[in-house]
Design an enzyme around this catalytic site. Structure first.
Site, PDB file in Angstrom:
ATOM      1  N   ALA A 160       0.814  -1.206   0.050  1.00 30.79           N
ATOM      2  CA  ALA A 160      -0.041  -0.220   0.017  1.00 30.79           C
ATOM      3  C   ALA A 160       0.775   1.071   0.012  1.00 30.79           C
ATOM      4  CB  ALA A 160      -1.044  -0.017   1.042  1.00 30.79           C
ATOM      5  N   GLY A 186       0.660  -4.964   1.134  1.00 33.13           N
ATOM      6  CA  GLY A 186      -0.756  -5.003   0.327  1.00 33.13           C
ATOM      7  C   GLY A 186      -0.491  -5.792  -1.013  1.00 33.13           C
ATOM      8  N   GLU A 201      -0.818  -9.380  -0.314  1.00 36.08           N
ATOM      9  CA  GLU A 201      -2.292  -9.635  -0.042  1.00 36.08           C
ATOM     10  C   GLU A 201      -2.996  -9.504  -1.029  1.00 36.08           C
ATOM     11  OE1 GLU A 201      -1.964  -6.091   3.017  1.00 36.08           O
ATOM     12  OE2 GLU A 201      -3.085  -7.631   4.230  1.00 36.08           O
ATOM     13  N   GLU A 257       4.503  -5.036   7.320  1.00 38.71           N
ATOM     14  CA  GLU A 257       3.806  -4.100   7.882  1.00 38.71           C
ATOM     15  C   GLU A 257       4.280  -3.486   9.428  1.00 38.71           C
ATOM     16  OE1 GLU A 257       2.444  -6.355   6.065  1.00 38.71           O
ATOM     17  OE2 GLU A 257       0.935  -5.290   4.789  1.00 38.71           O
TER      18      GLU A 257
HETATM   19  C1  HXC Z   1       4.993   4.044  -1.713  1.00 40.42           C
HETATM   20  C2  HXC Z   1       6.640   3.357  -2.409  1.00 40.42           C
HETATM   21  C3  HXC Z   1       6.484   2.157  -1.832  1.00 40.42           C
HETATM   22  C4  HXC Z   1       5.104   1.743  -1.242  1.00 40.42           C
HETATM   23  C5  HXC Z   1       8.380   1.805  -2.988  1.00 40.42           C
HETATM   24  N1  HXC Z   1       8.079   3.056  -3.037  1.00 40.42           N
HETATM   25  N2  HXC Z   1       7.430   1.011  -2.046  1.00 40.42           N
HETATM   26  N3  HXC Z   1       6.072   4.310  -2.446  1.00 40.42           N
HETATM   27  N4  HXC Z   1       4.530   3.111  -0.796  1.00 40.42           N
HETATM   28  N5  HXC Z   1       4.749   0.714  -0.540  1.00 40.42           N
HETATM   29  C6  HXC Z   1       8.823   4.191  -3.852  1.00 40.42           C
HETATM   30  C7  HXC Z   1       9.783   4.765  -3.002  1.00 40.42           C
HETATM   31  O1  HXC Z   1       9.529   5.660  -2.347  1.00 40.42           O
HETATM   32  C8  HXC Z   1      10.696   5.327  -4.335  1.00 40.42           C
HETATM   33  O2  HXC Z   1      10.133   6.339  -4.893  1.00 40.42           O
HETATM   34  C9  HXC Z   1      10.216   4.346  -5.587  1.00 40.42           C
HETATM   35  O3  HXC Z   1       9.232   3.486  -5.152  1.00 40.42           O
HETATM   36  C10 HXC Z   1      11.435   3.039  -5.718  1.00 40.42           C
HETATM   37  O4  HXC Z   1      11.693   2.597  -4.411  1.00 40.42           O
HETATM   38  P1  HXC Z   1      12.971   2.367  -3.851  1.00 40.42           P
HETATM   39  O5  HXC Z   1      12.878   2.193  -2.488  1.00 40.42           O
HETATM   40  O6  HXC Z   1      13.926   3.499  -4.047  1.00 40.42           O
HETATM   41  O7  HXC Z   1      13.622   1.057  -4.513  1.00 40.42           O
HETATM   42  P2  HXC Z   1      14.632  -0.126  -3.841  1.00 40.42           P
HETATM   43  O8  HXC Z   1      15.653   0.750  -3.182  1.00 40.42           O
HETATM   44  O9  HXC Z   1      14.759  -0.861  -5.133  1.00 40.42           O
HETATM   45  O10 HXC Z   1      13.707  -0.895  -2.776  1.00 40.42           O
HETATM   46  C11 HXC Z   1      12.421  -1.448  -3.079  1.00 40.42           C
HETATM   47  C12 HXC Z   1      12.008  -1.933  -1.852  1.00 40.42           C
HETATM   48  C13 HXC Z   1      11.572  -0.546  -1.030  1.00 40.42           C
HETATM   49  C14 HXC Z   1      12.551  -2.625  -0.999  1.00 40.42           C
HETATM   50  C15 HXC Z   1      10.504  -2.460  -2.242  1.00 40.42           C
HETATM   51  O11 HXC Z   1      10.960   0.320  -1.796  1.00 40.42           O
HETATM   52  C16 HXC Z   1      10.514  -0.915   0.118  1.00 40.42           C
HETATM   53  O12 HXC Z   1      10.792  -1.177   1.214  1.00 40.42           O
HETATM   54  N6  HXC Z   1       9.476  -0.405  -0.029  1.00 40.42           N
HETATM   55  C17 HXC Z   1       8.032  -0.588   1.108  1.00 40.42           C
HETATM   56  C18 HXC Z   1       7.607  -1.881   1.035  1.00 40.42           C
HETATM   57  C19 HXC Z   1       6.742  -2.095   2.275  1.00 40.42           C
HETATM   58  O13 HXC Z   1       7.088  -1.840   3.299  1.00 40.42           O
HETATM   59  N7  HXC Z   1       5.512  -2.163   1.690  1.00 40.42           N
HETATM   60  C20 HXC Z   1       4.351  -2.488   2.752  1.00 40.42           C
HETATM   61  C21 HXC Z   1       3.684  -1.235   2.901  1.00 40.42           C
HETATM   62  S1  HXC Z   1       2.335  -1.286   4.085  1.00 40.42           S
HETATM   63  P3  HXC Z   1      11.233   7.687  -4.976  1.00 40.42           P
HETATM   64  O14 HXC Z   1       9.954   8.737  -5.207  1.00 40.42           O
HETATM   65  O15 HXC Z   1      11.905   7.871  -3.814  1.00 40.42           O
HETATM   66  O16 HXC Z   1      11.820   7.309  -6.205  1.00 40.42           O
HETATM   67  C22 HXC Z   1       1.167  -2.114   3.469  1.00 40.42           C
HETATM   68  C23 HXC Z   1      -0.208  -2.090   4.223  1.00 40.42           C
HETATM   69  C24 HXC Z   1      -1.172  -2.740   3.480  1.00 40.42           C
HETATM   70  O17 HXC Z   1       1.329  -2.555   2.558  1.00 40.42           O
HETATM   71  C25 HXC Z   1      -2.482  -2.965   4.540  1.00 40.42           C
HETATM   72  C26 HXC Z   1      -2.992  -1.234   4.665  1.00 40.42           C
HETATM   73  C27 HXC Z   1      -4.366  -1.239   5.330  1.00 40.42           C
END
Ligand code: HXC
Length: 263
Positions: A68, A113, A116, A136
Site C-alpha cells: 500500500a 498490500g 495481500e 507492515e
Molecule cells: C509508496 C513506494 C512504496 C510504497 C516503494 N515506493 N514502495 N512508495 N509506497 N509501498 C517508492 C519509493 O519511495 C521510491 O520512490 C520508488 O518507489 C522506488 O523505491 P526504492 O525504495 O527507491 O527502491 P529499492 O531501493 O529498489 O527498494 C525497493 C523496496 C522498497 C525494497 C520494495 O521500496 C521498500 O521497502 N518499499 C516499501 C515496502 C513495504 O514496506 N511495503 C508495505 C507497505 S504497508 P522515490 O520517489 O523515492 O523514487 C502495506 C499495508 C497494507 O502494504 C495494508 C493497509 C491497510
C-alpha cells in the site's frame, strides 16, 4: 474504467490487469484501489460473459506491487486509515468472488498490500525474481487488506505468524515451498504464457462447475467442516440443474468431447 493506473488487455477470453505505477513500484494508493474496485464490480471488459479468466500483474520487472502507498498512509487519520483498509479489503474480496479463475503473476516485490492482493487470486505464479513479505510491523502497521486472514489459510498459522511478526522477506522458491506460490518460472514471458495456458485449459471445462468449485472452496474458509460440507452439497445439487452437467455427462457416454453451454 481507466487506462491510467491500470492497464487492461484481453486475449482469447483472458483479461490481463496490470497495476501501472512503476515509479512507485506499483504501490496501491486510493486511486488504484478505487479503479480496481470499479473494474472488478464488473461486468469485466470487453463483454463480461466472454471473460473466462483473469491474470493480475504489475508493470515492469521490479515489482508486482510493493505494498500500500506508504506516503499516502503516513498522513491518514484513523477514520481515513479505516476507510483505506476497507477499500483494500473490498477489492481483494471482489477478486476472490469473481466467478472466473484469477492467477496473480508476480515478478519482483510483492510486499504488504501487494502480497495481500496476490493472495486474493486463486493461485500465484512467480518468476525467480519474486520477493514476498508482510513488512507492515516494521512501519507500525498491520496487514490490513486481508493478510492476517488469507496468509494463514494459504500457509498455515505457523508460517503466517513468523512472516507477519518478523516482517521477513522470502524468495519465490521459499514461497513455493510453503505453499504461497504454485509455480516458479525463469522469465516473465514464460510465466504469463503459462498462466494463459492454464486459464485456457480451465476454459475447456464447465464454467458453471468451475465457478461453483471456486465459491465452495472460498466459502469453506472459516466454517466448520459440517457447514463447509453443507455448502459443497448445495453446490453439487446445483450442478444437476445445469446444461453443463447434462452435456458433460452425455459427451462422456457418447465418447465425444463436451461442448459446454455455460449455464
Ligand atoms: C509508496 C513506494 C512504496 C510504497 C516503494 N515506493 N514502495 N512508495 N509506497 N509501498 C517508492 C519509493 O519511495 C521510491 O520512490 C520508488 O518507489 C522506488 O523505491 P526504492 O525504495 O527507491 O527502491 P529499492 O531501493 O529498489 O527498494 C525497493 C523496496 C522498497 C525494497 C520494495 O521500496 C521498500 O521497502 N518499499 C516499501 C515496502 C513495504 O514496506 N511495503 C508495505 C507497505 S504497508 P522515490 O520517489 O523515492 O523514487 C502495506 C499495508 C497494507 O502494504 C495494508 C493497509 C491497510
Amino acid at each position: 474504467m481507466t487506462d491510467k493506473t491500470l492497464l487492461l488487455s484481453h486475449d482469447r477470453g483472458v483479461l490481463t490487469i496490470t497495476v501501472n505505477r512503476p515509479d512507485a513500484l506499483n504501490a496501491l494508493n486510493r486511486e488504484v484501489l478505487t479503479e480496481l474496485g470499479i473494474l472488478l464490480e464488473g461486468p469485466l471488459p470487453p463483454n463480461g460473459s466472454d471473460i473466462r479468466g483473469v491474470i493480475l500483474t504489475g508493470a515492469g520487472e521490479r515489482a508486482f506491487v510493493a505494498g500500500a502507498d506508504i506516503r499516502e498512509m503516513s498522513v491518514m487519520t484513523p477514520d481515513e486509515g479505516e476507510a483505506f483498509g476497507a477499500l483494500g479489503q473490498r477489492v481483494t474480496r471482489l477478486l476472490e468472488e469473481l466467478p472466473v479463475p484469477v492467477i496473480a503473476c508476480v515478478s519482483g516485490y510483492a510486499l504488504g498490500g501487494g502480497c495481500e492482493l496476490a493472495m486474493a487470486a486463486d493461485f500465484v505464479y512467480a518468476t525467480g525474481s519474486a520477493v514476498f513479505g508482510q513488512p507492515e510491523v516494521s512501519l507500525g502497521l498491520i496487514p490490513g487488506f486481508g493478510g492476517c486472514v488469507r496468509l494463514h489459510h494459504r500457509v498455515g498459522p505457523g508460517w503466517a505468524k513468523e512472516l507477519i511478526y518478523t516482517g521477513r522477506r522470502i524468495d519465490a522458491v521459499e514461497a513455493r515451498r510453503i505453499g504461497l506460490v504454485n509455480r516458479v518460472f525463469d522469465t516473465r514471458e514464460e510465466m504469463l504464457d503459462s498462466a494463459a495456458a492454464t486459464l485456457a485449459e480451465i476454459a475447456t471445462r464447465s464454467p458453471v462447475a468451475v465457478a461453483l468449485c471456486k465459491s465452495a472452496i472460498g466459502d469453506s474458509v472459516g466454517r466448520t467442516t459440517a457447514d463447509a460440507l453443507a455448502v459443497e452439497k448445495a453446490a453439487f445439487r446445483k450442478t444437476f440443474t445445469t446444461g453443463d452437467m447434462r452435456e458433460g455427462t452425455a459427451a462422456f457416454l457418447a465418447k465425444r468431447p463436451p461442448s459446454f453451454p455455460g449455464r
